[in-house]
Design a protein around this motif. Structure first.
Motif, PDB file in Angstrom:
ATOM      1  N   TRP A  82      63.866  40.139  69.427  1.00 36.65           N
ATOM      2  CA  TRP A  82      65.213  40.696  69.305  1.00 36.65           C
ATOM      3  C   TRP A  82      65.626  40.805  67.834  1.00 36.65           C
ATOM      4  CZ3 TRP A  82      68.862  43.628  70.649  1.00 36.65           C
ATOM      5  CH2 TRP A  82      70.180  43.436  70.240  1.00 36.65           C
ATOM      6  N   GLU A  83      65.326  39.799  67.044  1.00 35.53           N
ATOM      7  CA  GLU A  83      65.645  39.871  65.623  1.00 35.53           C
ATOM      8  C   GLU A  83      64.808  40.934  64.921  1.00 35.53           C
ATOM      9  OE1 GLU A  83      65.831  36.277  63.490  1.00 35.53           O
ATOM     10  OE2 GLU A  83      67.001  35.193  65.001  1.00 35.53           O
ATOM     11  N   LEU A  84      63.530  41.069  65.316  1.00 39.69           N
ATOM     12  CA  LEU A  84      62.705  42.135  64.750  1.00 39.69           C
ATOM     13  C   LEU A  84      63.271  43.506  65.099  1.00 39.69           C
ATOM     14  CD1 LEU A  84      60.122  43.147  63.349  1.00 39.69           C
ATOM     15  CD2 LEU A  84      58.966  42.945  65.567  1.00 39.69           C
ATOM     16  N   LEU A  85      63.740  43.678  66.325  1.00 38.40           N
ATOM     17  CA  LEU A  85      64.320  44.956  66.738  1.00 38.40           C
ATOM     18  C   LEU A  85      65.584  45.262  65.948  1.00 38.40           C
ATOM     19  CD1 LEU A  85      64.177  47.333  68.728  1.00 38.40           C
ATOM     20  CD2 LEU A  85      65.515  45.961  70.332  1.00 38.40           C
ATOM     21  N   GLN A  86      66.373  44.265  65.668  1.00 37.11           N
ATOM     22  CA  GLN A  86      67.581  44.486  64.869  1.00 37.11           C
ATOM     23  C   GLN A  86      67.232  44.916  63.443  1.00 37.11           C
ATOM     24  OE1 GLN A  86      69.449  40.583  65.704  1.00 37.11           O
ATOM     25  NE2 GLN A  86      71.219  41.726  66.440  1.00 37.11           N
ATOM     26  N   LEU A  87      66.202  44.320  62.862  1.00 39.14           N
ATOM     27  CA  LEU A  87      65.775  44.729  61.526  1.00 39.14           C
ATOM     28  C   LEU A  87      65.286  46.172  61.518  1.00 39.14           C
ATOM     29  CD1 LEU A  87      63.877  41.512  60.361  1.00 39.14           C
ATOM     30  CD2 LEU A  87      66.132  42.286  59.635  1.00 39.14           C
ATOM     31  N   LEU A  88      64.538  46.563  62.550  1.00 39.63           N
ATOM     32  CA  LEU A  88      64.061  47.941  62.634  1.00 39.63           C
ATOM     33  C   LEU A  88      65.226  48.917  62.809  1.00 39.63           C
ATOM     34  CD1 LEU A  88      60.947  47.405  64.928  1.00 39.63           C
ATOM     35  CD2 LEU A  88      60.936  47.870  62.479  1.00 39.63           C
ATOM     36  N   ALA A  89      66.225  48.517  63.587  1.00 47.23           N
ATOM     37  CA  ALA A  89      67.394  49.385  63.781  1.00 47.23           C
ATOM     38  C   ALA A  89      68.161  49.584  62.480  1.00 47.23           C
ATOM     39  CB  ALA A  89      68.299  48.796  64.857  1.00 47.23           C
ATOM     40  N   ASN A  90      68.279  48.539  61.680  1.00 48.81           N
ATOM     41  CA  ASN A  90      68.975  48.676  60.394  1.00 48.81           C
ATOM     42  C   ASN A  90      68.176  49.528  59.420  1.00 48.81           C
ATOM     43  OD1 ASN A  90      71.095  47.047  61.275  1.00 48.81           O
ATOM     44  ND2 ASN A  90      70.103  45.172  60.588  1.00 48.81           N
ATOM     45  N   ALA A  91      66.855  49.406  59.450  1.00 43.65           N
ATOM     46  CA  ALA A  91      66.028  50.157  58.498  1.00 43.65           C
ATOM     47  C   ALA A  91      65.918  51.626  58.872  1.00 43.65           C
ATOM     48  CB  ALA A  91      64.644  49.525  58.413  1.00 43.65           C
ATOM     49  N   LEU A  92      65.816  51.928  60.171  1.00 42.51           N
ATOM     50  CA  LEU A  92      65.630  53.303  60.624  1.00 42.51           C
ATOM     51  C   LEU A  92      66.938  53.952  61.064  1.00 42.51           C
ATOM     52  CD1 LEU A  92      62.323  52.814  62.639  1.00 42.51           C
ATOM     53  CD2 LEU A  92      62.616  53.463  60.253  1.00 42.51           C
ATOM     54  N   HIS A  93      68.032  53.223  61.010  1.00 36.89           N
ATOM     55  CA  HIS A  93      69.369  53.772  61.252  1.00 36.89           C
ATOM     56  C   HIS A  93      69.512  54.323  62.673  1.00 36.89           C
ATOM     57  CE1 HIS A  93      69.961  53.459  56.904  1.00 36.89           C
ATOM     58  NE2 HIS A  93      68.794  54.058  56.759  1.00 36.89           N
ATOM     59  N   PHE A  94      69.323  53.448  63.652  1.00 36.81           N
ATOM     60  CA  PHE A  94      69.601  53.831  65.028  1.00 36.81           C
ATOM     61  C   PHE A  94      70.335  52.695  65.730  1.00 36.81           C
ATOM     62  CE2 PHE A  94      65.434  51.773  65.255  1.00 36.81           C
ATOM     63  CZ  PHE A  94      65.570  50.918  66.339  1.00 36.81           C
ATOM     64  N   ARG A  95      71.051  53.050  66.767  1.00 34.48           N
ATOM     65  CA  ARG A  95      71.785  52.084  67.576  1.00 34.48           C
ATOM     66  C   ARG A  95      70.958  51.713  68.805  1.00 34.48           C
ATOM     67  NH1 ARG A  95      75.746  54.116  70.007  1.00 34.48           N
ATOM     68  NH2 ARG A  95      75.551  56.310  69.414  1.00 34.48           N
ATOM     69  N   ILE A  96      71.103  50.456  69.227  1.00 32.14           N
ATOM     70  CA  ILE A  96      70.301  49.926  70.326  1.00 32.14           C
ATOM     71  C   ILE A  96      71.112  49.973  71.614  1.00 32.14           C
ATOM     72  CG2 ILE A  96      69.022  47.935  71.184  1.00 32.14           C
ATOM     73  CD1 ILE A  96      68.748  46.991  68.304  1.00 32.14           C
ATOM     74  N   ARG A  97      70.559  50.650  72.606  1.00 31.42           N
ATOM     75  CA  ARG A  97      71.079  50.586  73.974  1.00 31.42           C
ATOM     76  C   ARG A  97      70.040  49.862  74.807  1.00 31.42           C
ATOM     77  NH1 ARG A  97      73.047  56.286  76.088  1.00 31.42           N
ATOM     78  NH2 ARG A  97      73.600  54.893  77.819  1.00 31.42           N
ATOM     79  N   LEU A  98      70.364  48.621  75.162  1.00 35.07           N
ATOM     80  CA  LEU A  98      69.370  47.708  75.717  1.00 35.07           C
ATOM     81  C   LEU A  98      69.512  47.582  77.228  1.00 35.07           C
ATOM     82  CD1 LEU A  98      67.121  45.814  74.602  1.00 35.07           C
ATOM     83  CD2 LEU A  98      68.781  43.970  74.804  1.00 35.07           C
ATOM     84  N   TYR A  99      68.356  47.583  77.891  1.00 35.20           N
ATOM     85  CA  TYR A  99      68.283  47.404  79.343  1.00 35.20           C
ATOM     86  C   TYR A  99      67.196  46.384  79.640  1.00 35.20           C
ATOM     87  CZ  TYR A  99      70.821  51.815  79.200  1.00 35.20           C
ATOM     88  OH  TYR A  99      71.730  52.797  78.924  1.00 35.20           O
TER      89      TYR A  99
END
Length: 640
Positions: A273-290
């Motif tokens: 989850w923390e890795l996904l947050q770092l990727l979202a900040n670097a690639l500029h996308f919002r997470i919609r999680l299921y």
């Protein structure tokens, strides 16, 4: 004379016609700039811009370039223009760059860098490629040169159709070079998503070339803008697999399924989850999680479940959460680069004896205790009944002393032969019991509290351990496998609460077991076999040949090289379970530990208990000197 002249003129006309139709292959391809007409000048500008892009963005990255040509319904002048462009590229390319011309074989695979010289978007769409499975995750780069002159009103539409045609064959790095009606040469690229995050592309101008120097008028950005993927804050649907410590749901409420709604980021924690947050900040996308309630598995026949089933149904864009990249059916999806490695091990219960010093309180089995208690009751009754008749002094006291292994004064020894025989038998029995108890005490103090574990997979099979798993495995017999379609945590609880005589084993990631033992430090009896099954490589899954893969790979490699991923791992894996060799050395060293104060704790407790009983007896004797009632009770107790 006139007839000869006519025949000569007719022959020259036939030779010219034949040479025009059938002798083109033998003609020398003219070099751009040989002519002085406006058409040659415009073609030179287009060819010079092509050479500039090849040298700046291709020759610096690779040493081989493939040129493919396509011309649908072209006039001879347009074909000649394409040959001039290709000839100019061949003559002016970097000496370190090898150029291959496409021969048109039907089974030819695309190269990493390919230069297309086509007249329009239709000619590009007619290009055919074969993508074998070994190339499905390779990144390709296309440079498309449109030789037909474009108008300002339609040039973006042509570039968009060419880019969309490349995206349909999963090529995301594509740039289009065109020449406008005013002879200006322009390079076009694209960005993902339209306004308001609408699905599609937006064609953008990368740069224009100076007609005199063939250099860009302004500093050009990267010709392949998807290399710097920027999703402009658009949402990506993420399917997550619940697997501690990689992806965990904080709250105890049921996990929502895909159809019922999203999961809030406040409810989540874990390494992935923390890795996904770092990727979202670097690639500029919002997470919609299921997070599906069903466990994510690869089943037989290529079937999948959980978040991978959502990914296969195009309900989510990526899947993450301790997912293995080493499965034999991973060809169903595209996988990112490996961001973490963990052993896949066999988990068993490390059975302890009744307690740390439980065998000191219960040194014998129940039947043995029953016999000893019955004999003691019989001895007490017989002594109480015969004490008055045979006139034995302190009979019950002597019986208690002998039961504890203490000596009896000589005056108290019976004088008759029959009583002496019974007395000797009872002494022998108490001596045997005392020696057995001392041996049990030595075992508890000297040996470890756990029974020896199997050393490897073969030992588990030989000792008839039953595998608890969600499916059959190649490395374990099918008739010794019990299917249980539940999560790892449920299997851990199942093995933990099994009967003492039931031999069970399951499989798990070493990280998952380490996190479980860390959370249940005082109650967990689970451990792993020192022989791992294989090294599990954790990846992020995408749809087949997704454009997200390459951007995720680059960013994950940056996080790995900078040590960010290792820092996250250390915070969630505080126990040193990853070093298998050190774990084996510690286990072998603990088979026969040295006697230390920690081991002697039980003996110290028993000694303190005896001192406490002696203090109580001393206090009672002191009280008996003042309380006559207590003194009379002691005298009655000691009466023969």
């Amino acid at each position: 004379m006139r007839l000869a002249t006519l025949w000569m003129v007719y022959g020259w006309w036939l030779w010219g016609l034949y040479g025009h139709r059938h002798g083109q292959a033998a003609m020398r391809i003219p070099v751009v700039g040989d002519g002085d007409g406006p058409e040659d000048l415009d073609t030179r500008r287009l060819a010079n811009a092509t050479v500039y892009l090849v040298q700046m963005y291709i020759a610096k990255r690779i040493n081989t370039l493939v040129i493919r040509q396509g011309c649908v319904g072209c006039a001879e002048g347009l074909r000649h223009r394409q040959r001039q462009v290709i000839d100019h590229v061949l003559r002016h390319s970097s000496p370190d760059l090898s150029v291959l011309l496409y021969r048109g074989t039907p089974d030819e695979t695309p190269w990493e860098y390919t230069l297309f010289v086509v007249n329009d978007e239709k000619a590009f769409r007619q290009q055919r490629f074969t993508f074998p499975d070994t190339l499905t995750d390779r990144e390709f780069f296309f440079l498309v040169v449109v030789t037909s002159v474009q108008h300002a009103e339609t040039v973006k539409r042509v570039a968009a159709e060419i880019i969309l045609a490349a995206l349909r064959i999963f090529v995301i790095n594509v740039a289009v070079l065109v020449q406008l009606a005013d002879a200006q040469v322009v390079t076009y690229g694209y960005t993902l998503f339209k306004a308001n995050c609408t699905a599609g592309i937006t064609v953008q101008e990368i740069g224009r070339f100076d007609p005199t120097t063939a250099q860009p008028l302004t500093a050009m950005p990267d010709m392949y803008p998807v290399r710097k993927l920027h999703l402009h804050g658009c949402p990506l649907k993420v399917g997550a697999n619940h697997l501690p410590p990689h992806f965990m749901y904080r709250r105890r409420s049921p996990q929502p399924t895909y159809g019922k709604g999203e999961v809030s980021g406040e409810d989540l924690k874990g390494m992935d989850w923390e890795l996904l947050q770092l990727l979202a900040n670097a690639l500029h996308f919002r997470i919609r999680l299921y997070m599906p309630t069903e466990t994510t598995l690869f089943r037989d026949g290529g079937n999948v479940s959980g978040c991978l089933e959502q990914l296969a149904a195009h309900k989510v864009d990526i899947a993450i959460g301790g997912l293995s990249g080493s499965d034999k059916r991973r060809w169903l999806f595209s996988a990112s680069t490996v961001y973490h490695q963990s052993y896949f091990v066999l988990v068993v219960r490390e059975d302890r004896f009744q307690a740390k010093f439980g065998h000191l309180a219960l040194p014998f089995r129940g039947k043995v205790w029953a016999v000893i208690i019955c004999m003691l009751l019989v001895a007490v009754l017989a002594t109480w009944c015969l004490s008055a008749r045979v006139r034995l002094n302190h009979a019950l006291e002597n019986l208690l002393l002998m039961s504890l292994g203490n000596p009896v004064p000589v005056p108290r020894v019976p004088g008759s032969s029959f009583l002496r025989y019974l007395f000797a038998s009872w002494l022998l029995l108490t001596l045997v019991l005392r020696c057995a108890y001392q041996a049990k005490l030595f075992d508890v103090l000297r040996l470890p509290n756990q029974r020896p574990l199997p050393k490897d997979l073969l030992s588990l099979i030989e000792q008839n351990f039953t595998m608890i798993s969600h499916s059959h495995h190649d490395f374990y017999p099918a008739h010794m496998t019990r299917l249980l379609q539940e999560s790892f945590s449920y299997r851990f609880k199942y093995i933990q609460s099994a009967r003492p005589d039931e031999r069970l084993v399951t499989i798990s990631l070493l990280n998952n077991l380490a996190y479980w033992n860390q959370k249940h430090l005082n109650s967990s009896q689970l451990t792993f076999i020192r022989e791992p099954i294989y090294l599990d490589q954790l990846v992020v899954y995408f749809r087949k040949r997704s454009f997200l893969k390459y951007a995720f790979d680059r960013k994950i490699k940056q996080l790995l090289s900078s040590g960010v991923v290792s820092h996250i791992e250390r915070r969630y894996l505080r126990l040193c379970y990853a070093d298998m060799a050190a774990k084996d050395r510690d286990r072998n060293r603990n088979l026969l530990p040295r006697i230390t104060n920690n081991i002697m704790v039980g003996a110290y407790r028993i000694y303190c208990l005896l001192l406490f009983l002696a203090l109580v007896m001393f206090g009672l004797e002191r009280l008996a000197q003042r309380w006559r009632a207590l003194r009379r009770w002691f005298d009655w107790f000691h009466q023969p």
